[in-house]
Design an enzyme around this catalytic site. Structure first.
Site, mmCIF file in Angstrom:
data_model
loop_
_atom_site.group_PDB
_atom_site.id
_atom_site.type_symbol
_atom_site.label_atom_id
_atom_site.label_comp_id
_atom_site.label_asym_id
_atom_site.label_seq_id
_atom_site.Cartn_x
_atom_site.Cartn_y
_atom_site.Cartn_z
ATOM 1 N N PHE A 1 0.834 -1.198 0.000
ATOM 2 C CA PHE A 1 0.000 0.000 0.000
ATOM 3 C C PHE A 1 0.870 1.250 0.000
ATOM 4 O O PHE A 1 1.764 1.402 0.823
ATOM 5 C CB PHE A 1 -0.910 0.018 1.235
ATOM 6 C CG PHE A 1 -1.836 1.205 1.292
ATOM 7 C CD1 PHE A 1 -2.829 1.371 0.350
ATOM 8 C CD2 PHE A 1 -1.712 2.152 2.297
ATOM 9 C CE1 PHE A 1 -3.690 2.468 0.399
ATOM 10 C CE2 PHE A 1 -2.563 3.243 2.364
ATOM 11 C CZ PHE A 1 -3.555 3.405 1.408
ATOM 12 N N GLY A 2 0.579 2.153 -0.954
ATOM 13 C CA GLY A 2 1.264 3.436 -1.025
ATOM 14 C C GLY A 2 0.307 4.567 -0.711
ATOM 15 O O GLY A 2 -0.799 4.600 -1.246
ATOM 16 N N TYR A 3 0.724 5.487 0.136
ATOM 17 C CA TYR A 3 -0.120 6.615 0.523
ATOM 18 C C TYR A 3 0.567 7.961 0.303
ATOM 19 O O TYR A 3 -0.040 9.006 0.423
ATOM 20 C CB TYR A 3 -0.553 6.493 1.992
ATOM 21 C CG TYR A 3 0.616 6.380 2.955
ATOM 22 C CD1 TYR A 3 1.192 7.519 3.508
ATOM 23 C CD2 TYR A 3 1.141 5.143 3.298
ATOM 24 C CE1 TYR A 3 2.275 7.418 4.370
ATOM 25 C CE2 TYR A 3 2.206 5.035 4.161
ATOM 26 C CZ TYR A 3 2.777 6.182 4.700
ATOM 27 O OH TYR A 3 3.848 6.071 5.546
ATOM 28 N N GLY A 4 1.856 7.923 -0.006
ATOM 29 C CA GLY A 4 2.643 9.129 -0.258
ATOM 30 C C GLY A 4 3.438 8.928 -1.530
ATOM 31 O O GLY A 4 2.891 8.507 -2.549
ATOM 32 N N SER A 5 4.722 9.175 -1.454
ATOM 33 C CA SER A 5 5.558 9.112 -2.660
ATOM 34 C C SER A 5 5.602 7.728 -3.299
ATOM 35 O O SER A 5 5.872 7.619 -4.497
ATOM 36 C CB SER A 5 6.977 9.592 -2.355
ATOM 37 O OG SER A 5 7.594 8.752 -1.398
ATOM 38 N N GLU B 1 12.062 2.770 3.629
ATOM 39 C CA GLU B 1 11.102 3.182 4.653
ATOM 40 C C GLU B 1 11.576 2.983 6.097
ATOM 41 O O GLU B 1 11.065 3.648 6.994
ATOM 42 C CB GLU B 1 9.780 2.418 4.466
ATOM 43 C CG GLU B 1 9.153 2.582 3.099
ATOM 44 C CD GLU B 1 8.700 4.010 2.809
ATOM 45 O OE1 GLU B 1 8.307 4.724 3.753
ATOM 46 O OE2 GLU B 1 8.746 4.408 1.637
#
Length: 176
Positions: free
Chosen positions: A7-11, A84
């Site tokens: 899951f990606g929520y930013g860059s 991350e």
């Protein structure tokens, strides 16, 4: 090895940096996108920390889910952890997502560690804008990070009112 989701929520949404075979809009319940992590390297310094995004408890978050071929799991995990987990300010979690087509999947996500010394918590927009407005680090100005994030989210049709409020305050600060 079976495929897995990230899951990606930013860059990660516009610059995932890893091979994947499917991308889908996804909704995560129980967490929200937030400027809740102090950055003392990429978007700030130890003397003047900036703020970067994290998934924080409460609300929901619209982002992108990437399906990764199972045979690439080890390679992608090494990449994601290097990207991350550099300061261990995030915790790896497997969380349920609902994809735009209705499918429910479990995805790897990086959630803010509230016990970490770099966790900033839920800051009022004016305070977040003040921190962001004066911070810069190895990857550039913190203001650029926030404005670019808002721009990318808008281009993807994703609204984040909290982040947009910070961006609006920053735009007002830069025009003075």
């Amino acid at each position: 090895m079976s495929d897995f989701w990230v899951f990606g929520y930013g860059s990660l949404m516009w610059k995932p940096g890893f091979a994947h075979m499917e991308t889908a809009r996804a909704l995560l319940h129980g967490y929200r996108r937030a400027l809740c992590i102090h950055s003392n390297v990429h978007r700030g310094t130890p003397e003047q920390p900036g703020l970067v995004l994290g998934l924080d408890r409460g609300g929901s978050c619209l982002g992108l889910a990437f399906r990764v071929p199972g045979e690439l799991m080890d390679e992608v995990l090494v990449y994601l952890r290097a990207r991350e987990m550099i300061n261990n300010v995030y915790v790896e979690k497997h969380l349920p997502l609902r994809l735009a087509d209705g499918r429910q999947v479990t995805a790897l996500a990086y959630v803010a560690d509230r016990s970490h010394r770099q966790y900033a918590g839920a800051l009022p927009a004016i305070e977040a804008a003040a921190i962001v407005g004066r911070a810069s680090g190895q990857s550039g100005a913190n203001t650029e990070y926030v404005m670019s994030t808002v721009d990318h989210l808008r281009k993807m049709g994703i609204r984040d009112h909290r982040l947009e409020n910070v961006a609006a305050l920053l735009a007002g600060l830069t025009s003075i």
